[in-house]
Design a protein around this motif. Structure first.
Motif, short mmCIF file in Angstrom:
data_model
loop_
_atom_site.label_atom_id
_atom_site.label_comp_id
_atom_site.label_asym_id
_atom_site.label_seq_id
_atom_site.Cartn_x
_atom_site.Cartn_y
_atom_site.Cartn_z
N SER A 1 -7.23 3.55 -6.70
CA SER A 1 -7.05 4.31 -7.94
C SER A 1 -6.89 3.41 -9.16
O SER A 1 -6.85 3.90 -10.29
CB SER A 1 -5.84 5.24 -7.83
N ALA A 2 -6.78 2.10 -8.94
CA ALA A 2 -6.71 1.13 -10.05
C ALA A 2 -7.56 -0.08 -9.68
O ALA A 2 -7.52 -0.54 -8.54
CB ALA A 2 -5.27 0.71 -10.33
N ARG A 3 -8.31 -0.55 -10.66
CA ARG A 3 -9.14 -1.74 -10.41
C ARG A 3 -8.28 -2.98 -10.34
O ARG A 3 -8.55 -3.89 -9.55
CB ARG A 3 -10.18 -1.87 -11.53
N ARG A 4 -7.23 -3.04 -11.18
CA ARG A 4 -6.36 -4.21 -11.23
C ARG A 4 -4.90 -3.77 -11.21
O ARG A 4 -4.58 -2.63 -11.53
CB ARG A 4 -6.64 -5.04 -12.49
N HIS A 5 -4.04 -4.69 -10.82
CA HIS A 5 -2.61 -4.38 -10.73
C HIS A 5 -1.80 -5.56 -11.23
O HIS A 5 -2.09 -6.71 -10.91
CB HIS A 5 -2.24 -4.08 -9.27
N ILE A 6 -0.78 -5.26 -12.05
CA ILE A 6 0.19 -6.26 -12.50
C ILE A 6 1.55 -5.87 -11.94
O ILE A 6 2.08 -4.80 -12.27
CB ILE A 6 0.24 -6.37 -14.03
N SER A 7 2.08 -6.70 -11.07
CA SER A 7 3.35 -6.44 -10.40
C SER A 7 4.39 -7.42 -10.93
O SER A 7 4.21 -8.64 -10.84
CB SER A 7 3.16 -6.63 -8.88
N ILE A 8 5.48 -6.88 -11.49
CA ILE A 8 6.46 -7.72 -12.16
C ILE A 8 7.86 -7.49 -11.56
O ILE A 8 8.38 -6.38 -11.59
CB ILE A 8 6.50 -7.43 -13.68
N SER A 9 8.44 -8.55 -11.00
CA SER A 9 9.85 -8.54 -10.58
C SER A 9 10.22 -7.27 -9.83
O SER A 9 11.11 -6.52 -10.24
CB SER A 9 10.75 -8.72 -11.80
N ALA B 1 -4.33 -10.99 1.49
CA ALA B 1 -4.84 -10.78 2.84
C ALA B 1 -5.81 -9.61 2.91
O ALA B 1 -6.67 -9.55 3.81
CB ALA B 1 -3.69 -10.55 3.82
N GLY B 2 -5.70 -8.69 1.96
CA GLY B 2 -6.60 -7.55 1.91
C GLY B 2 -7.85 -7.79 1.09
O GLY B 2 -8.63 -6.86 0.86
N GLY B 3 -8.03 -9.02 0.62
CA GLY B 3 -9.23 -9.35 -0.15
C GLY B 3 -9.06 -9.28 -1.65
O GLY B 3 -10.02 -9.51 -2.39
N THR B 4 -7.85 -8.97 -2.10
CA THR B 4 -7.60 -8.95 -3.55
C THR B 4 -7.53 -10.38 -4.08
O THR B 4 -6.92 -11.25 -3.47
CB THR B 4 -6.27 -8.23 -3.85
N GLU C 1 -8.96 -4.83 -6.82
CA GLU C 1 -9.87 -5.98 -6.95
C GLU C 1 -9.13 -7.25 -7.33
O GLU C 1 -9.34 -8.31 -6.73
CB GLU C 1 -10.96 -5.68 -8.00
N ARG C 2 -8.25 -7.14 -8.35
CA ARG C 2 -7.53 -8.32 -8.83
C ARG C 2 -6.08 -7.94 -9.09
O ARG C 2 -5.79 -6.80 -9.46
CB ARG C 2 -8.17 -8.87 -10.11
N ALA C 3 -5.20 -8.89 -8.91
CA ALA C 3 -3.77 -8.61 -9.14
C ALA C 3 -3.09 -9.83 -9.73
O ALA C 3 -3.44 -10.98 -9.44
CB ALA C 3 -3.09 -8.21 -7.84
#
Length: 369
Positions: A161-169, A333-336, A306-308
């Motif tokens: 549902s999202a092409r990219r993800h930014i995960s913070i703290s 590990a999932g290809g991201t 796709e990218r994170a």
């Protein structure tokens, strides 16, 4: 000044993960920038426990937002380019339906009759909002702190549902130290006589319990290094102390009291309890096909991103760097394609709200690539 908040009516009834449903519920949200013709430039921000949807100033509300220096025209998250959406979490008291709102079945506030709330429910509510805006796929889903957990729940329930993800703290599951702190915060509120099993009012408000809960939180949001650097053992001046022999003596005590005073009347205690418990309940492994060792990693592998960008802070004791590494490794590990940034900021967990220059540079660089 007009209100920049917008409201989205959730599908009714809105069914909850642990049973129960909400009728006539809504989400509060704000937006910045404009969607592209193909609506492929949307960036959704999911917040920590206490913020509202007002992440930054806009034409309708010029007051500074909680991430003012991060979001706006020409800023790190450039609203000349991105259509930014920030949603107030379901269960909060900042515009979205929560325990302080009226239960249409009774005509009175839900209080403890509010259904058991999970971060999966908050994620599904945000997903429905995004769909209502005509966005088939987010360009980027960004979550920090509790919002980072909500973002992982969003992706786990709606892979791709999202092409990219930014995960913070954030964390893929609540860990014992964070659970222990939040448990004490909830206990402080519930032991305040004015809490009264959730049946308080403005005149009888659990101020002492909320104050202690907030102080506990603030202590964990910063690092020991910063507490030493800011306050050391500096004592209050004689005229700043009261006559209580066990009253405040050190500047750090006065600082915590001031923080608590600014917070307690601005947040509903029952909402605090519900969101705190939802954070403790969160475990990405619940979305695994099979329980057991490696369950979290198996879920991270199939989020279809796709990218994170994963950012953590070395001095964060609430969401330690090891949990950020776990997220990065699982996505990889999932290809991201993953960028992992470990910052040595002394501000601890709250660094993403304070160390804007370094967080912003990492985020802007990721979005530009």
């Amino acid at each position: 000044m007009s209100d920049a908040r917008q409201w989205f009516a959730l599908p009714s009834p809105f069914r909850m993960k642990r049973g129960g449903e909400l009728v006539g519920a809504r989400l509060a949200y704000e937006t910045w920038g404009a969607p592209s013709a193909t609506r492929d430039n949307a960036l959704l921000v999911l917040t920590g426990l206490s913020p509202s949807a007002h992440a930054a100033s806009n034409a309708q509300d010029p007051s500074p937002g909680w991430w003012e220096e991060m979001i706006g025209p020409g800023k790190y998250i450039d609203t000349n380019r991105w259509f930014v959406i920030c949603v107030n979490t379901l269960g909060s008291c900042k515009g979205s339906t929560g325990p302080a709102d009226v239960n249409p079945a009774t005509g009175e506030a839900y209080r403890l009759d509010f259904p058991e709330l999970t971060l999966e429910d908050a994620a599904n509510a945000a997903f429905e909002l995004v769909r209502s805006l005509g966005i088939a796929r987010l360009d980027c889903l960004l979550g920090n702190s509790m919002g980072g957990m909500t973002a992982l729940a969003y992706l786990a329930q709606h892979p791709g549902s999202a092409r990219r993800h930014i995960s913070i703290s954030t964390a893929p599951q609540a860990q014992p130290f964070a659970i222990a702190i939040r448990s004490l915060q909830r206990e402080a509120i519930r032991l305040d006589p004015n809490w009264n099993q959730g049946r308080y009012d403005d005149e009888h408000y659990p101020e002492a319990g909320m104050s202690i809960a907030r102080k506990l939180g603030v202590i964990t949001y910063r690092s020991a290094m910063e507490w030493v650097g800011r306050f050391a053992r500096i004592r209050l001046q004689a005229d700043q102390r009261d006559d209580d022999p066990f009253g405040f003596e050190f500047q750090v005590e006065s600082y915590l009291a001031g923080h608590a005073r600014r917070f307690v009347r601005g947040f509903d205690p029952n909402s605090y309890l519900y969101l705190s418990r939802a954070s403790d309940w969160f475990d990405l492994a619940e979305h695994a096909a099979a329980p057991g060792p490696g369950s979290v990693e198996s879920v991270l592998k199939r989020l279809d991103v796709e990218r994170a960008l994963v950012i953590g802070v070395e001095t964060d004791i609430l969401f330690p760097l090891s949990q950020q590494e776990q997220i990065a490794d699982g996505l990889r590990a999932g290809g991201t394609e993953v960028e992992f940034v470990a910052l040595d900021s002394p501000q601890g967990h709250d660094a993403f709200l304070v160390d804007i220059a370094r967080f912003g540079a990492a985020i802007a660089g990721f979005l530009d690539r």
